[in-house]
Write a protein that holds these residues in place. Structure first.
Motif, short mmCIF file in Angstrom:
data_model
loop_
_atom_site.label_atom_id
_atom_site.label_comp_id
_atom_site.label_asym_id
_atom_site.label_seq_id
_atom_site.Cartn_x
_atom_site.Cartn_y
_atom_site.Cartn_z
N ILE A 67 0.87 -1.18 0.00
CA ILE A 67 0.00 0.00 0.00
C ILE A 67 0.91 1.23 0.00
O ILE A 67 1.74 1.40 0.90
N ASP A 100 -1.41 -1.61 -5.40
CA ASP A 100 -2.05 -1.51 -4.08
C ASP A 100 -3.03 -2.65 -3.80
O ASP A 100 -4.06 -2.46 -3.15
N ALA A 109 -7.66 0.64 -2.01
CA ALA A 109 -6.96 0.95 -0.77
C ALA A 109 -7.51 2.20 -0.10
O ALA A 109 -7.56 2.29 1.13
#
Length: 927
Positions: free
Chosen positions: A702, A906, A915
């Motif tokens: 992330i 992500d 995310a």
């Protein structure tokens, strides 16, 4: 990838664990004494050598002098296929102090426990059957008050375990008595009763008895045992007359001893097989005390030709042993086709293909060609169940419309799959609706769920909606035998559309009296209540479709007089037909309790619950509560015996991480986890989902700006939440790019009143109005009612929240010596999450209950050392790359390198949503 360990790198295939089939009664004493007996019941001889060796009853201690197991008796009485089994064990504590004695029983999952009692010093403690939810509350109350309590659940393929322990005073004895009942099922032309026996030490009074009463007449009754020697053969006694059989096995202490070895020779399977005469096309009717049962399996029927389409999953998850076993099973099945049968083969993955565009007659030439075809099946791609089954339906319909198959023939689809639908239509309810609409009641669908990643409930409901049934095929070395055994059960239909009719004004509360087919070697059973006991006008009619003409038979029921046939045993039978009717009614209600509207489901469940309580059956809706005697500290305790549905059994296996691949989750500082560890943080930060039983892992990053707070875990039912805030490196790189880490965690549990704020500097603990702060340099522990906190010198914080979750936070210090830089950051590892609810979510939490995915299209990556592949997950097709991440949960200093499939962007496609959906405004906010 150089240096990678083969088991993790290759694959992609799941680890397959062997499940045990049998049933055990074990008595053991953990303290300074031990006496053990294992008496097992099982209804299926099929098992693997691995299964035999992987499980054994462990001795509680090594000294058997203090407690003597002096009597073991297994008595089974069968009245018209309805088996009533009583297991009795007696033990004496010869020690000068109290001893705890354990009683463990594994019994067939098709049986219902009806009674359990313990007698200690003349006082009897009897189990009480209660609604499952009420029993669960009593159990949880016992646990919370510190009493010894245990929730008994299912075990193995065919078995479920009943266990209880009791404290026995010095010089006192205990008697355990367990009773269960079941309707024996006729499979492949016979009924079977199997008892597995393991006697650790010779028992003074050991006996296995079976009394079989069949007024219809007994054609044969055989008994044998895997441990029988020439010396033991005379001990096995059998008496068979026209309508009854008596079997006994009672070896003396000397006969039980094993020459030249410890323990006894009594270790193995005791098997009884029998069948009954079938001289009347109408079948057999028994009437006792106002209830009747009709057994229908007429003799000398010709086979109905079948038109069968084999729909075979060859997606990426079938790689390795599964696809090999499927090929072997298909070869054996194809060889068993009759020449008048027609068949087709549809292998499927992302797409569906056909061996031929139409069904072929099962000639020797066509079968040989089909065998060559299935022998070349290879795994690849995703799982598009919807398209494959609908293609099979279309093929059968087309052949029927073009009159290319016999008019009087059975249309059936046999679906074999090992995973979840993830390509095309992936909504299971929609797939069920599509298939049900397409079939329109015109053919049968049989579903085989291979391994433990399948959604068994999905397959089970879809089969029931379409005149078929589902079966779990366990991923073990005997999978070929399992597949072929199932096929043999359904391969020879004798009658179609079987309707059994009885006078409307004479009979009520009928069990199921319509069956879409009668297979060779099986039997249809219908039971009901008579509105009066006048059986003279009890007319029975049966209508069905045969291979050449309609089958129709009617006549007055010929009812045997039990009192006349068995005058010396009159007291045994009593209300057995009523209990058989209740057993069969409950089983059939449970089978249909997940089909229909919600109101229909609720009504069916309520009726099944009412009957379970009325007849004292432990079913998936009820539990048996045993209140044990006071212990030395004066406390009572309760014990609860449960029964699971097949879907619940599968879910329980996943939770325990036994036989079903279960994901453990990680997001970490080089995150990671071990079997069932779940973690968070490191690097950018890295998240990882470990799959210990598949020996594999998934990972993703992330990327966001420092200061962003992400929700990692959110369980609204318990109020448990974990949020993590990202921090950046102290110095920015010249190119403007910077690694990020987790630098703060907010961890809260609303119901327990616990809040932890963990940073790289310190740990703040808020609990029940108290607040205190810990430094990472501290080494301390805190144990309270709802929380156990331990802080170690290696900068690891381990927290256990009662009946909720256990996790670890690690503080890392990363040093760049050349640049004279240092960075502190945190890692989060979930060690135990099984108490959290099924609705748990968050970047990590969404994976706590597992993730189903398949791999395929393995290829060399752009970077030469890497391997790329295609992942099919949540209806998405993702390009992934083999990466390495570190797991610090076991080795805080160095970590362990874990290979994983890296999902870029992500985690898009792997995580639910994006995310940014997980960003929250505060360290303790959930939205």
């Amino acid at each position: 990838m150089p240096g990678e360990r083969p088991s993790r790198f290759a694959g992609m295939p799941a680890l397959w664990r062997v499940l045990l089939l049998w049933v055990c009664v074990c008595i053991c004493i953990p303290a300074q004494a031990q006496a053990a007996l294992v008496v097992s019941r099982r209804d299926d001889l099929t098992q693997t050598k691995e299964a035999t060796s992987t499980r054994s009853i462990k001795k509680r201690s090594t000294n058997s002098a203090n407690v003597e197991l002096y009597s073991v008796r297994v008595a089974c009485t069968v009245a018209s296929r309805f088996a009533h089994t009583v297991m009795t064990s007696r033990a004496l504590n010869k020690a000068n102090s109290s001893q705890e004695v354990f009683f463990n029983v594994e019994l067939p999952k098709t049986a219902f426990i009806t009674n359990f009692s313990m007698e200690i010093d003349g006082k009897v403690y009897v189990g009480e059957v209660k609604e499952k939810e009420k029993a669960k509350k009593q159990y949880e109350k016992a646990v919370s008050s510190g009493q010894t309590a245990g929730l008994v659940k299912a075990s193995g393929r065919k078995m479920e375990t009943f266990s209880v322990s009791v404290n026995v005073a010095a010089s006192s004895s205990v008697t355990f008595i367990l009773t269960y009942e079941e309707l024996l099922q006729r499979k492949l032309g016979q009924y079977e009763i199997l008892t597995r026996v393991k006697i650790e030490q010779p028992v003074q009074d050991f006996e296995i008895l079976a009394d079989i009463y069949e007024p219809q007449g007994i054609t044969f009754a055989d008994a044998t045992a895997t441990f029988l020697t020439n010396e033991l053969l005379p001990v096995l006694k059998k008496t068979v007359t026209d309508t009854k059989a008596y079997i006994s096995f009672s070896p003396t202490v000397e006969q039980q001893k094993c020459a030249g070895c410890e323990g006894t020779i009594i270790n193995g399977d005791f098997i009884i097989k029998y069948d009954v005469k079938r001289e009347q096309s109408l079948g057999e009717v028994q009437v006792v005390n106002g209830y009747f049962v009709h057994f229908f399996s007429p003799p000398d029927l010709a086979r109905v030709p079948k038109n069968v389409v084999f729909v075979i999953d060859r997606s990426g998850s079938m790689s390795g042993t599964k696809i090999e076993q499927t090929r072997d099973a298909m070869v054996a099945i194809l060889k068993d086709l009759h020449e008048e049968d027609h068949f087709a083969i549809i292998p499927f993955d992302t797409d569906s293909v056909t061996w031929k565009d139409f069904l072929r007659k099962a000639t020797e030439q066509n079968v040989s060609e089909a065998i060559r075809y299935v022998s070349r099946l290879r795994e690849r791609g995703g799982t598009n169940i919807n398209a494959a089954v609908l293609r099979a339906v279309t093929m059968l319909k087309s052949e029927r419309e073009k009159n290319k198959v016999p008019e009087r023939s059975a249309d059936m689809i046999i679906l074999l799959t090992d995973g979840m639908p993830n390509i095309g239509e992936s909504n299971t309810s929609k797939i069920q609706s599509n298939v049900h609409t397409a079939i329109g009641g015109n053919m049968s669908l049989f579903c085989l769920g291979f391994g433990n990643d399948v959604d068994y409930t999905f397959l089970d409901v879809m089969s029931k909606q379409n005149k078929g049934l589902a079966r779990r095929i366990f991923a073990a070395s005997d999978a070929v035998v399992q597949l072929k055994g199932f096929y043999e059960e359904v391969s020879s239909p004798l009658l179609l559309e079987v309707k059994l009719r009885y006078p409307d004004n004479t009979v009520d509360f009928l069990t199921k009296n319509y069956h879409s087919q009668l297979f060779n070697g099986s039997e249809i059973v219908v039971a009901g209540r008579l509105s009066d006991n006048n059986v003279d006008n009890f007319l029975v009619e049966v209508f069905a479709q045969g291979p050449e003409e309609d089958f129709q038979v009617q006549g007055k029921a010929s009812v045997a007089n039990w009192q006349t046939m068995y005058p010396e045993k009159e007291y045994i039978f009593g209300n057995f037909t009523e209990r058989l009717w209740a057993y069969l009614t409950i089983q059939q209600l449970l089978e249909t309790s997940d089909i229909g509207t919600q109101q229909e489901k609720d009504n069916i469940t309520a009726k099944a619950l009412d009957m379970s309580l009325r007849y004292n059956f432990v079913t998936p809706l009820t539990s048996m509560v045993v209140t044990k005697p006071e212990t030395e500290d004066g406390a009572d305790s309760s014990f609860v015996a449960d029964k699971l549905t097949e879907a619940q059994r599968q879910a329980a296996e996943r939770k325990k991480g036994k036989s079903i691949p279960q994901s453990s989750v990680a997001a970490a500082s080089h995150p990671a986890s071990r079997p069932p560890v779940m973690s968070d943080v490191d690097g950018d930060p890295h998240f990882m989902i470990e799959l210990p039983d598949r020996d594999d892992a998934l990972c993703f990053n992330i990327n966001d700006k420092p200061g962003t707070i992400f929700n990692l875990v959110k369980d609204t039912k318990s109020g448990f939440v974990v949020n993590g805030q990202i921090i950046g490196k102290k110095k920015f790189a010249p190119d403007g790019k910077s690694n990020t880490y987790f630098g703060r965690f907010g961890i809260g549990h609303q119901k327990l009143g616990v809040r932890l704020e963990v940073s790289t500097q310190d740990i703040s603990v808020f609990h029940n109005g108290k607040h205190f702060k810990l430094l990472w340099s501290d080494a301390t522990s805190l144990k309270e009612t709802d929380m156990d906190l331990r802080l170690a010198q290696n900068c690891t914080l381990t927290v256990t929240l009662r009946h909720s979750v256990k996790f670890m936070v690690i503080r890392h210090t990363k040093v760049w010596k050349r640049r004279h830089e240092q960075q502190d950051y945190l890692g989060f590892y979930t060690l135990d999450s099984h108490h959290l609810s099924a609705s748990v979510h968050g970047l990590l939490g969404q994976f706590y209950n597992g993730v189903s995915f398949e791999m395929g299209d393995f290829r060399q990556g752009e970077v030469q050392e890497n391997l790329d592949a295609t992942m099919y997950v949540k209806g998405q097709r993702l390009n992934v790359t083999r990466h390495w991440q570190k797991d610090f949960s076991k080795d805080v200093k160095n970590g362990e390198n874990i290979p994983c499939w890296f999902v870029g962007n992500d985690g898009a496609g792997l995580i639910d949503g994006t995310a940014s959906d997980y960003i929250v405004s505060d360290l303790f906010k959930t939205v």
